[in-house]
Design a protein around this motif. Sequence first.
Motif, PDB file in Angstrom:
ATOM      1  N   ALA A 111      -6.854  -5.846  -0.507  1.00 32.78           N
ATOM      2  CA  ALA A 111      -7.066  -4.419  -0.762  1.00 32.78           C
ATOM      3  C   ALA A 111      -8.474  -3.996  -0.361  1.00 32.78           C
ATOM      4  CB  ALA A 111      -6.819  -4.104  -2.236  1.00 32.78           C
ATOM      5  N   LEU A 140      -7.235   0.940  -6.376  1.00 31.33           N
ATOM      6  CA  LEU A 140      -6.752  -0.425  -6.581  1.00 31.33           C
ATOM      7  C   LEU A 140      -6.586  -0.657  -8.067  1.00 31.33           C
ATOM      8  CD1 LEU A 140      -6.119  -3.337  -5.762  1.00 31.33           C
ATOM      9  CD2 LEU A 140      -8.588  -3.771  -5.735  1.00 31.33           C
ATOM     10  N   ILE A 181       0.871  -1.174   0.000  1.00 27.01           N
ATOM     11  CA  ILE A 181       0.000   0.000   0.000  1.00 27.01           C
ATOM     12  C   ILE A 181       0.909   1.225   0.000  1.00 27.01           C
ATOM     13  CG2 ILE A 181      -1.818   1.269   1.209  1.00 27.01           C
ATOM     14  CD1 ILE A 181      -2.830  -1.448   0.447  1.00 27.01           C
TER      15      ILE A 181
END
Length: 161
Positions: free
Chosen positions: A45, A77, A12
Amino acid sequence: MPMDYGEQRLKIHENVPLAPLTTLKVGGPARFFARAESEEQIGAAVAFAEERGLALFVLGGGSNVVIADEGFDGLVLQVALRGICVRAEGERIVLTAQAGEEWDDLVRFSVEREWAGIECLSGIPGSVGAVPVQNVGAYGQEVAETIVSVRCFDRRERKFC
């Protein structure tokens, strides 16, 4: 500095510029950004966004999207699953393509083998994952005429179906 999330070690990133990821090359940054290269990373995610109450935006190849200058205050994403599988069913050829494949590359793959069904859809930008959503069509041919099935992530059930 990226942070790892989940068992699949999904990276991330924070404050990632989105303009380079779009065909129009405009737009601000994503507060959070992840590039999923497996189905498990997609699930991770989605969990990351839900656990933090973040909006989730799924980005494919970056065509048919305009990002605001202020960016996106949530998780972007990018689905980057790759792979093409070919199988014969009698006289018919069935292609299975992952969502992160470039659509035009799949069309080229098919045309090079002289397989009919999507040849008129060459030159359309974007990724395979966006094609069923957009119901891509051109020159009298629509992808809906050739799609046999679509595998997708059910956010309510948190699984692929």
